[in-house]
Enzyme design. Structure first.
Site, PDB file in Angstrom:
ATOM      1  N   LEU A   1      -2.700  10.102  -5.475  1.00  0.00           N
ATOM      2  CA  LEU A   1      -2.643   8.764  -6.069  1.00  0.00           C
ATOM      3  C   LEU A   1      -3.042   8.829  -7.537  1.00  0.00           C
ATOM      4  O   LEU A   1      -3.917   9.595  -7.916  1.00  0.00           O
ATOM      5  CB  LEU A   1      -3.583   7.832  -5.306  1.00  0.00           C
ATOM      6  CG  LEU A   1      -3.186   7.561  -3.852  1.00  0.00           C
ATOM      7  CD1 LEU A   1      -4.255   6.710  -3.168  1.00  0.00           C
ATOM      8  CD2 LEU A   1      -1.847   6.869  -3.769  1.00  0.00           C
TER       9      LEU A   1
ATOM     10  N   ASN B   1      -6.543  -3.996  -2.700  1.00  0.00           N
ATOM     11  CA  ASN B   1      -5.814  -3.435  -3.845  1.00  0.00           C
ATOM     12  C   ASN B   1      -4.967  -2.270  -3.352  1.00  0.00           C
ATOM     13  O   ASN B   1      -5.496  -1.250  -2.907  1.00  0.00           O
ATOM     14  CB  ASN B   1      -6.784  -2.970  -4.930  1.00  0.00           C
ATOM     15  CG  ASN B   1      -7.603  -4.106  -5.490  1.00  0.00           C
ATOM     16  OD1 ASN B   1      -7.091  -5.196  -5.737  1.00  0.00           O
ATOM     17  ND2 ASN B   1      -8.903  -3.873  -5.692  1.00  0.00           N
ATOM     18  N   LEU B   2      -3.669  -2.422  -3.417  1.00  0.00           N
ATOM     19  CA  LEU B   2      -2.741  -1.469  -2.825  1.00  0.00           C
ATOM     20  C   LEU B   2      -2.982  -0.039  -3.310  1.00  0.00           C
ATOM     21  O   LEU B   2      -2.973   0.223  -4.517  1.00  0.00           O
ATOM     22  CB  LEU B   2      -1.298  -1.886  -3.136  1.00  0.00           C
ATOM     23  CG  LEU B   2      -0.197  -1.004  -2.557  1.00  0.00           C
ATOM     24  CD1 LEU B   2      -0.236  -1.032  -1.037  1.00  0.00           C
ATOM     25  CD2 LEU B   2       1.169  -1.452  -3.077  1.00  0.00           C
ATOM     26  N   ASP B   3      -3.185   0.876  -2.354  1.00  0.00           N
ATOM     27  CA  ASP B   3      -3.336   2.315  -2.623  1.00  0.00           C
ATOM     28  C   ASP B   3      -4.466   2.637  -3.592  1.00  0.00           C
ATOM     29  O   ASP B   3      -4.426   3.654  -4.275  1.00  0.00           O
ATOM     30  CB  ASP B   3      -2.016   2.897  -3.149  1.00  0.00           C
ATOM     31  CG  ASP B   3      -0.921   2.893  -2.097  1.00  0.00           C
ATOM     32  OD1 ASP B   3      -1.251   2.964  -0.901  1.00  0.00           O
ATOM     33  OD2 ASP B   3       0.259   2.804  -2.468  1.00  0.00           O
ATOM     34  N   GLU B   4      -5.477   1.791  -3.664  1.00  0.00           N
ATOM     35  CA  GLU B   4      -6.606   2.045  -4.557  1.00  0.00           C
ATOM     36  C   GLU B   4      -7.932   2.130  -3.814  1.00  0.00           C
ATOM     37  O   GLU B   4      -8.998   2.071  -4.424  1.00  0.00           O
ATOM     38  CB  GLU B   4      -6.673   0.954  -5.637  1.00  0.00           C
ATOM     39  CG  GLU B   4      -5.482   0.962  -6.586  1.00  0.00           C
ATOM     40  CD  GLU B   4      -5.613  -0.058  -7.700  1.00  0.00           C
ATOM     41  OE1 GLU B   4      -6.715  -0.628  -7.866  1.00  0.00           O
ATOM     42  OE2 GLU B   4      -4.616  -0.290  -8.409  1.00  0.00           O
TER      43      GLU B   4
END
Length: 301
Positions: free
Chosen positions: A213, A243-246
């Site tokens: 990521l 929070n998407l992909d965080e």
């Protein structure tokens, strides 16, 4: 101080010897924490078999400790251990605790879509006894893997999820999860979970992402990686947040590739990494080896 303890019926322990429990300690660092916690366990006749600790600053920073200990008649003994650990606040220790009987496997729901490599890998490892979890169910927005999942003796639920309004699908998923699972694993589930779903689920959710990521987020990652001439492909397992992909990262890994690899080669080799990374993340979570701290993790692997 908060202390969480699982109280479900404990199945027969694995292997020989005394039953084992895990104790996770987190709080402000100060002298004497290890000794004080060890004294409580010793007073109850516990035998410490593993201890890992970490401090981000010995001068009053954040302190983390994972202890595994053996204790006879463990389910009956844990409430008294809990009470004495809670009493450490009177001695000035600013700590949170999680105490759990390791003989009680965590209940997991696996979400999947059409890609089956991560899903079937987890089920295979579970059947082989390599993952100390109880797979409560598989939920998929496609019926493709139903027969394979059921061949493992695992309940399969097809919950269609398409279009911009996913509220009905998420309501059904929440109905299936309620009271039945301790965490959720997204095994290449190709849908974005809403913030409301994450809040209502109320359990940790682990996702596998097909890159380091935030590189190559979204659809067609391996085709775009090929276009960029990457020399590494990898995968990231992380906790899901709004929070998407965080979310906090649990595990990552890579494999080298070359200019001669096609996009299909990259996808195949990437799938191997995804399986390995996700299985390690699930294993470490199920063994209480992962401590979340803000938006990162301490992993006692």
């Amino acid at each position: 101080m908060r202390l969480a303890e699982q109280t479900r019926t404990r199945p027969t322990g694995r292997g020989s010897g005394r039953p084992h429990a895990s104790l996770i300690v987190a709080g402000k660092d100060r002298p004497g924490i290890v000794a004080a916690v060890g004294a409580v366990l010793s007073d109850h006749g516990a035998n410490i078999v593993s201890l890992d600790q970490y401090s981000d600053d010995p001068q009053g920073g954040a302190f983390f400790q994972r202890t595994v200990f053996g204790l006879d008649d463990l389910p009956a003994a844990l409430p008294a251990v809990r009470d004495d650990l809670t009493g450490l606040t009177a001695e000035g220790f600013d700590l949170d605790f999680t105490l759990r009987d390791l003989g009680v496997p965590g209940r997991v729901a696996i979400f999947a879509s059409k890609a089956d490599h991560c899903l079937l890998d987890l089920l295979w490892r579970h059947r082989r006894g390599q993952l100390p979890v109880s797979v409560a169910m598989v939920i998929s927005n496609h019926p493709d893997t139903a027969e394979e999942v059921r061949s493992f003796g695992i309940p399969f639920f097809h919950v269609p999820c398409s279009g911009p309004d996913k509220s009905a699908a998420e309501a059904e998923q929440l109905r299936l999860l309620k009271g039945n699972v301790d965490f959720v694993v997204l095994a290449r589930y190709m849908q974005i979970l809403s913030a409301d779903f994450i809040r209502q689920a109320g359990v940790p959710i682990i996702n596998i992402h097909h890159s380091f990521l935030p590189a190559f987020v979204g659809a067609g990652p391996y085709a775009r990686a090929k276009e960029r001439g990457v020399k590494l492909v990898g995968a990231t397992a992380h906790y899901v947040t709004e929070n998407l992909d965080e979310g906090p990262i649990i595990e990552q890994d890579v494999v080298r590739v070359s200019h001669a690899d096609t996009a299909a080669d990259l996808q195949r080799r990437g799938a191997d990494v995804e399986r390995a990374v996700l299985s390690r993340a699930v294993l470490w979570h199920s063994e209480d080896r992962v401590i979340r701290h803000g938006n990162h993790t301490i992993v006692f692997s």
